[in-house]
Design an enzyme around this catalytic site. Structure first.
Site, PDB file in Angstrom:
ATOM      1  N   SER A 154       1.082  -1.248  -0.013  1.00 14.53           N
ATOM      2  CA  SER A 154      -0.307  -0.234  -0.419  1.00 14.53           C
ATOM      3  C   SER A 154       0.539   1.051  -0.002  1.00 14.53           C
ATOM      4  O   SER A 154       2.027   1.614  -1.449  1.00 14.53           O
ATOM      5  CB  SER A 154      -0.895  -0.125   0.853  1.00 14.53           C
ATOM      6  OG  SER A 154      -2.266   0.581   1.164  1.00 14.53           O
ATOM      7  N   GLU A 216      -9.246  -5.251  -4.986  1.00  4.91           N
ATOM      8  CA  GLU A 216      -8.682  -4.372  -5.090  1.00  4.91           C
ATOM      9  C   GLU A 216      -9.546  -2.898  -5.153  1.00  4.91           C
ATOM     10  O   GLU A 216     -10.353  -3.220  -6.585  1.00  4.91           O
ATOM     11  CB  GLU A 216      -7.610  -4.039  -4.941  1.00  4.91           C
ATOM     12  CG  GLU A 216      -6.335  -4.952  -3.898  1.00  4.91           C
ATOM     13  CD  GLU A 216      -5.433  -4.480  -3.998  1.00  4.91           C
ATOM     14  OE1 GLU A 216      -5.252  -3.861  -3.028  1.00  4.91           O
ATOM     15  OE2 GLU A 216      -4.176  -5.981  -3.466  1.00  4.91           O
ATOM     16  N   HIS A 251      -7.567  -6.087  -0.530  1.00  7.79           N
ATOM     17  CA  HIS A 251      -6.309  -4.860  -0.237  1.00  7.79           C
ATOM     18  C   HIS A 251      -5.753  -5.780   1.123  1.00  7.79           C
ATOM     19  O   HIS A 251      -4.639  -5.271   0.863  1.00  7.79           O
ATOM     20  CB  HIS A 251      -6.620  -3.683  -0.375  1.00  7.79           C
ATOM     21  CG  HIS A 251      -5.477  -2.422   0.141  1.00  7.79           C
ATOM     22  ND1 HIS A 251      -4.841  -2.504  -0.942  1.00  7.79           N
ATOM     23  CD2 HIS A 251      -5.678  -1.658   1.225  1.00  7.79           C
ATOM     24  CE1 HIS A 251      -3.821  -1.467  -0.460  1.00  7.79           C
ATOM     25  NE2 HIS A 251      -3.737  -1.003   0.422  1.00  7.79           N
TER      26      HIS A 251
END
Length: 270
Positions: A154, A216, A251
């Site tokens: 991320s 995601e 995610h």
């Protein structure tokens, strides 16, 4: 300078080192998993992993299983970098360490409407890695300087791209998990442009792995898919880029799959 204090960690071959580093004298927790027995002739390959408290146990256990002889990879030294809070994702600290300075108006609104924590310290954190953490690890263990990997997820994935595009000499393997390329209206794309022009002059052999879960956010999946295309001109210039998409993973759930793929990426020999 860093101050070091070794603590007992509840697994064989694992320990925690507390350091203070950088001009802010910020505290970091280094979670180490180191093999037993004799090091390979060239030293241990090293994987530096950001958000250490989120990834350490999964990565260390996967490494323990995947380096078993006679058919496993070479033993690897894991250095997971975490924060004093012990939280899997310390938003305040990681927001500063993993992001580049950008204009505030270029930032997306946060889901809860709150202001962004302090940001823009990626250059300073790279200095800490290069000048303090990596030399300390090389002083404690024999390391293979031709197999030095970094992984981030991320914001950490954004940082890995920033590290490759601005200091490609620092690591040999860069693994960007679900990178937040949108930061600062795609500031990292501008870094990529400069990198594409400069990299052929450096005579380096580097590898980049991008991982993403298919469930995601759409823009993150699309951005991850763009990276191999944007870096395509460097395919014959010493940069090897690969994309790993994990079906049905979001995610957060993508992390174990990404960490398993990271080991193959970082440790597989040509």
């Amino acid at each position: 300078m860093s101050s070091i204090r070794e603590l007992t960690y509840p697994h064989q071959g694992c320990e925690e080192i507390v350091i203070t580093a950088g001009p802010r004298k910020a505290e970091y927790r280094l979670l180490l998993s180191h093999p037993s027995g004799e090091a390979p002739p060239d030293g241990y390959p090293v994987i530096y992993a950001l958000d250490g408290h989120a990834v350490f146990h999964t990565l260390a256990e996967a490494a323990r299983l995947q380096t078993r002889k006679p058919h496993g990879f070479d033993p690897v030294l894991i250095v997971a970098i975490g924060y004093p809070s012990g939280e899997p994702f310390d938003m305040i600290r990681r927001c500063y360490d993993f992001t580049m300075p950008v204009e505030e108006e270029t930032l997306l609104k946060r889901p809860d409407g709150s202001a962004w924590p302090e940001y823009g310290g990626a250059g300073s954190f790279l200095d800490i890695l290069q000048k303090e953490i990596m030399p300390m690890i090389a002083g404690l263990f024999p390391v293979d300087r031709q197999r030095q990997a970094i992984f981030g997820h991320s914001f950490g994935g954004l940082f890995v791209l920033h590290a490759l595009f601005t200091r490609p000499e620092l690591f040999t393997h860069y693994a960007a998990g679900s990178p937040s390329a949108w930061w600062g209206d795609y500031e990292v794309w501008r870094e990529l442009e400069a990198f594409t022009a400069e990299y052929p002059l450096l005579d380096l052999q580097r590898k980049l792995l991008i991982t993403i879960g298919t469930d995601e956010l759409d823009h993150m999946v699309k951005d991850a898919g763009k990276l191999p295309m944007l870096l395509g001109p460097l395919a014959g210039q010493g940069l090897e880029v690969s994309l790993a998409e994990f079906s049905g993973e979001n995610h957060v759930s993508v992390l174990p799959a990404a960490l398993s793929r990271l080991l193959k990426f970082a440790l597989e020999k040509q």
